[in-house]
Design a protein around this motif. Structure first.
Motif, PDB file in Angstrom:
ATOM      1  N   TYR A 122       1.133   4.166  -2.887  1.00 45.85           N
ATOM      2  CA  TYR A 122       0.687   5.446  -2.620  1.00 45.85           C
ATOM      3  C   TYR A 122       1.726   6.430  -2.919  1.00 45.85           C
ATOM      4  O   TYR A 122       1.604   7.550  -3.383  1.00 45.85           O
ATOM      5  N   TYR A 147      -9.345  -3.315  -2.410  1.00 46.86           N
ATOM      6  CA  TYR A 147      -9.157  -1.978  -2.415  1.00 46.86           C
ATOM      7  C   TYR A 147      -9.573  -1.424  -1.080  1.00 46.86           C
ATOM      8  O   TYR A 147      -8.876  -0.450  -0.493  1.00 46.86           O
ATOM      9  N   GLN A 148     -10.515  -1.966  -0.346  1.00 49.29           N
ATOM     10  CA  GLN A 148     -10.850  -1.671   0.835  1.00 49.29           C
ATOM     11  C   GLN A 148      -9.652  -1.785   1.670  1.00 49.29           C
ATOM     12  O   GLN A 148      -9.416  -0.844   2.700  1.00 49.29           O
ATOM     13  N   ARG A 191      -7.466   1.175   1.130  1.00 51.13           N
ATOM     14  CA  ARG A 191      -7.845   2.414   1.552  1.00 51.13           C
ATOM     15  C   ARG A 191      -7.668   2.502   3.114  1.00 51.13           C
ATOM     16  O   ARG A 191      -7.341   3.585   3.989  1.00 51.13           O
ATOM     17  N   LYS A 192      -7.947   1.416   3.882  1.00 51.91           N
ATOM     18  CA  LYS A 192      -7.588   1.329   5.272  1.00 51.91           C
ATOM     19  C   LYS A 192      -6.217   1.636   5.682  1.00 51.91           C
ATOM     20  O   LYS A 192      -5.932   2.285   6.687  1.00 51.91           O
ATOM     21  N   SER A 239       0.819  -1.226  -0.022  1.00 52.73           N
ATOM     22  CA  SER A 239       0.171   0.045  -0.162  1.00 52.73           C
ATOM     23  C   SER A 239       0.963   1.290   0.011  1.00 52.73           C
ATOM     24  O   SER A 239       0.505   2.380  -0.828  1.00 52.73           O
ATOM     25  N   GLY A 266      -7.242  13.184   0.471  1.00 53.77           N
ATOM     26  CA  GLY A 266      -6.398  12.176  -0.428  1.00 53.77           C
ATOM     27  C   GLY A 266      -5.638  13.052  -1.569  1.00 53.77           C
ATOM     28  O   GLY A 266      -4.579  13.068  -2.160  1.00 53.77           O
ATOM     29  N   TYR A 318     -10.550  12.595  -6.115  1.00 49.74           N
ATOM     30  CA  TYR A 318      -9.896  12.193  -4.779  1.00 49.74           C
ATOM     31  C   TYR A 318     -10.925  13.114  -3.727  1.00 49.74           C
ATOM     32  O   TYR A 318     -11.200  14.068  -3.927  1.00 49.74           O
ATOM     33  N   LYS A 372      -5.746   5.555   5.173  1.00 56.55           N
ATOM     34  CA  LYS A 372      -6.338   6.297   6.341  1.00 56.55           C
ATOM     35  C   LYS A 372      -5.673   6.106   7.623  1.00 56.55           C
ATOM     36  O   LYS A 372      -5.573   7.005   8.431  1.00 56.55           O
TER      37      LYS A 372
END
Length: 576
Positions: free
Chosen positions: A269, A292-293, A296-297, A265, A521, A517, A300
Motif C-alpha cells: 500500500y 486480496y480480502q 483489504r482488511k 500489506s 482509497g 478506487y 481498512k
C-alpha cells in the motif's frame, strides 16, 4: 453493518440516562437482539418499572467500555463524525467522567484537530465502516505490536500471559481477530518494540522441514504438521517415542494476526504497488502470500487510518509554519481520476511554490457539486478556507485559466497569476485549429501554417500558389484577442506550476487512472503521493566517483538529436 446502529443526533435528542451531562455527539439506539436490548433496559431503568422498549431510548457512547468502540482512532483523527459499537455491546458505566471526545483529544499527543467544517475532506458515511468479527481464537501471542501511527491513547497493562496454542486448518489466510487484540482504535492496542524492518528471507519449504524430521532428544523420526496462514508458517513437531513436542512459528504476531501479513500489506500500500501485480509475481516465484480480502482488511483496519492521521499531523505542522510567514505564494491545479470529462473524483492540490511542497489536497466527488466541471472550483474553495482558518496570509496564487476560478478569485480579492505554459498551449492550439478547419487538403494546411513566418518578416505575399498571402489578419486577431491580452497581463512573473504537474505525474504511480478506487482509497493514495513528493522534492545533487557533482545526458525532442546536461539527484526514498 456489523454492530449496533449508531447515528449522529442533534437538537432535543440526548442520552436517556438521568443526569448524564457528558458532551458526546454519538447516540445509540436499542439493539435488535432482544437479549441485549433487555440488558440495556436493565441498565437504563434499574429497579424502576420498565416501559415498553422504544427506539427513542438512546445511550451515548460514554456509558460503554472503551473496548466496545470500533472506530475511536478514526473519530479522534476527524475522519468520521460518529462512534460505532461492536455487536453485543453492553453499557456498564453509569456515571461517566469526562466525555470520550475530551479524553481522546487530551491524549492525542497534544495535536489540536482542525475544526469540523464544510471545507474539510468529505467522506461518505459508510466509507470507513469497520467490519471485524468478534469470534475468539485460541492463538495468544506474547509479543503484541502495532504500527506507531495507529494510536496514541494511554496503554493499559498487559493481560496475563496464557499458554500459546495453535490449532488451525490448512490454507486459511487469516484468523478471526478479537477486537481487544487487533482493533487499532482501541486503547488496549499495545505498542511493543517489534520493528517492521527486521530482515526477512526466502526459505524453501523442504529445506526448512528437514530441521524438524529428527527428535532432538532421542533422534527418532518425528511427525511434522504444518499450518499456513498467508505468509505465516507454523510447524508442529511430535515424537511418539519420547513424547517430545514443540511448535515453531515463522513470524511474530500483531494481536492474533501474523506480523508478516500486515507488513506485506503495508509495503504494498505505502509504495503504491498493485496487490494484483504483487500476487502475480509471488505466484510465479512460488512464494506464499495472502488473499486480496485479507489485504483489504488490513488496509481498512490499520493502514488507511494511519495514513489519514499522519497526513493531518504533517499538514498541521506545515500550516503552522506558513502562518508565521508574512506572505505565501501558492499554486493550485486539479487532477481528475479518469481521462475525459466524466470523472468521478477530482483532486485539487495546493502547493507552496517557493518550496515545491504540497500543502493541501481536497478530493471532491462529482455528484457533490453537480458535475465534474464544478469540481475544480469546489476544491479551491475548500483549500482556501483551510488556509484562511489556519491563519495563512496569501501573496498570490498561480493557476490555469479556468473561468470559474478567475471569477471566484476576483470576487475574493485574491491576486491571481497564470502559468505561462497554459497561455502558450492555448494560443498555439488556436493556430492549429484554424489551420485545420479552414483547409481542404494537407498541402493547404502546411501552406497556411508556414505563411506566418513570412508575416513575421513583413512579407505579406509569397510564391506559394496554395496560399500566397500571409494570414496577417488572422494572426493579428489571435494576438490582439482580449482574453489573450488579459492572459499576458496576468502571466506569473516568478513561479510557474511545473512542480504541480510533476506532482500529478507522481500521483499516477500511486493511483493510476486506469484503476477505480473508493473514496477513502483514492484519498489515501493522494496523501501517499504527497508524502513521497514532499520527501523527495528538494533532493540534493549526487556526486560522482571523483567526488564532484554528477550529471546525466537527456535527449529532448526539441533538440532533434541534440542533448542536454541535467543534474543527477540522489535516489528517492519511500516514507523513511
Amino acid at each position: 453493518m456489523s454492530g449496533v446502529k449508531s447515528s449522529l443526533k442533534t437538537g432535543h435528542e440526548k442520552c436517556i440516562i438521568p443526569g448524564c451531562r457528558v458532551s458526546n455527539t454519538s447516540l445509540h439506539c436499542l439493539p435488535k437482539d432482544k437479549d441485549v436490548a433487555d440488558k440495556w433496559m436493565d441498565f437504563i431503568f434499574g429497579d424502576l418499572p420498565k416501559p415498553v422498549p422504544s427506539q427513542a431510548f438512546r445511550l451515548c457512547t460514554a456509558h460503554f467500555s472503551q473496548q466496545f468502540v470500533l472506530n475511536q482512532g478514526l473519530y479522534d483523527a476527524g475522519v468520521v463524525s460518529k462512534l460505532l459499537l461492536m455487536k453485543g455491546s453492553i453499557p456498564t458505566i453509569r456515571h461517566p467522567l469526562p466525555s470520550i471526545e475530551t479524553v481522546s483529544k487530551n491524549y492525542f499527543i497534544t495535536l489540536t484537530p482542525f475544526p469540523k467544517r464544510s471545507v474539510g475532506t468529505q467522506l461518505s458515511k459508510d466509507t470507513l465502516k469497520t467490519h471485524i468479527r468478534t469470534s475468539q481464537t485460541s492463538v495468544v501471542c506474547e509479543n503484541v505490536w502495532s504500527p506507531p501511527l495507529l494510536t496514541s491513547t494511554p496503554l493499559k497493562p498487559l493481560p496475563p500471559k496464557k499458554r500459546p496454542r495453535l490449532e488451525l486448518e490448512e490454507d486459511d489466510d487469516e484468523w478471526e481477530a478479537s477486537i481487544e487484540a487487533t482493533d487499532p482504535n482501541d486503547s488496549t492496542f499495545i505498542q511493543t518494540s517489534l520493528p517492521y524492518d527486521v530482515p526477512k528471507y526466502i526459505v524453501y519449504e523442504n529445506c526448512l522441514l528437514e530441521l524438524f524430521e529428527l527428535c532432538p532428544v532421542c533422534s527418532s523420526m518425528c511427525d511434522v504438521r504444518k499450518t499456513i496462514r498467508g505468509t505465516f508458517l507454523a510447524v508442529d513437531q511430535t515424537c511418539h517415542r519420547c513424547e517430545f513436542n514443540r511448535q515453531w512459528k515463522s513470524q511474530p504476531f500483531i494481536g492474533s494476526t501474523p506480523a508478516g501479513n500486515i507488513h506485506l500489506s503495508a509495503a504494498v500500500y505505502f509504495t503504491g504497488t498493485s496487490f494484483i501485480q504483487m500476487k502475480k509475481v509471488f505466484n510465479a516465484f512460488g512464494v506464499r502470500s495472502m488473499r486480496y480480502q485479507a489485504f483489504r482488511k488490513h488496509a481498512k483496519t490499520y493502514l488507511e487510518p494511519a495514513i489519514v492521521w499522519k497526513w493531518k499531523r504533517a499538514q498541521q505542522v506545515e500550516l503552522q509554519s506558513l502562518s508565521q510567514q508574512s506572505k505565501v505564494i501558492i499554486g493550485g491545479d486539479m487532477r481528475a481520476d479518469s481521462p475525459g470529462h466524466c470523472a468521478k473524483f477530482g483532486s485539487y492540490t495546493v502547493m507552496n511554490l517557493e518550496t515545491s511542497t504540497v500543502i493541501d489536497i481536497q478530493l471532491v466527488q462529482s455528484n457533490e457539486v453537480g458535475g465534474s466541471y464544478y469540481m475544480e472550483k469546489e476544491g479551491l474553495k475548500r483549500s482556501l478556507a483551510l488556509l484562511e482558518a489556519s491563519g495563512v496570509t496569501l501573496d498570490c496564487i498561480v493557476t490555469d485559466r479556468h473561468v470559474q476560478i478567475q471569477k471566484y478569485l476576483r470576487e475574493k480579492g485574491i491576486t491571481q497569476y497564470y502559468d505561462v505554459w497554459h497561455i502558450d498551449k492555448g494560443e498555439g492550439l488556436n493556430h492549429l485549429y484554424w489551420t485545420a478547419s479552414s483547409s481542404k487538403t494537407g498541402p493547404e494546411k502546411v501552406a497556411k501554417w508556414t505563411s506566418v513566418i513570412h508575416h513575421i518578416h513583413n512579407i505579406h505575399t509569397h510564391e506559394d500558389p496554395l496560399f500566397s498571402k500571409a494570414f496577417s489578419k488572422q494572426l493579428e486577431k489571435v494576438l490582439t484577442n482580449k482574453r489573450f491580452i488579459e492572459g499576458v497581463e496576468k502571466l506569473s512573473p516568478h513561479h510557474q506550476t511545473s512542480s504541480l504537474e510533476a506532482f500529478h505525474s507522481v500521483v499516477i504511480r500511486f493511483a493510476p487512472k486506469s484503476v477505480v478506487y473508493p473514496f477513502i482509497g483514492m484519498l489515501c493514495r493522494l496523501y501517499l503521493s504527497a508524502f513521497h513528493f514532499n520527501e523527495n522534492a528538494n533532493r540534493p545533487q549526487s556526486t560522482s566517483a571523483l567526488g564532484g557533482p554528477a550529471f546525466k545526458l537527456a535527449f529532448p525532442k526539441a533538440k532533434k538529436g541534440g542533448y542536454s546536461l541535467k543534474r543527477r539527484k540522489i535516489k528517492p526514498t519511500f516514507c523513511k
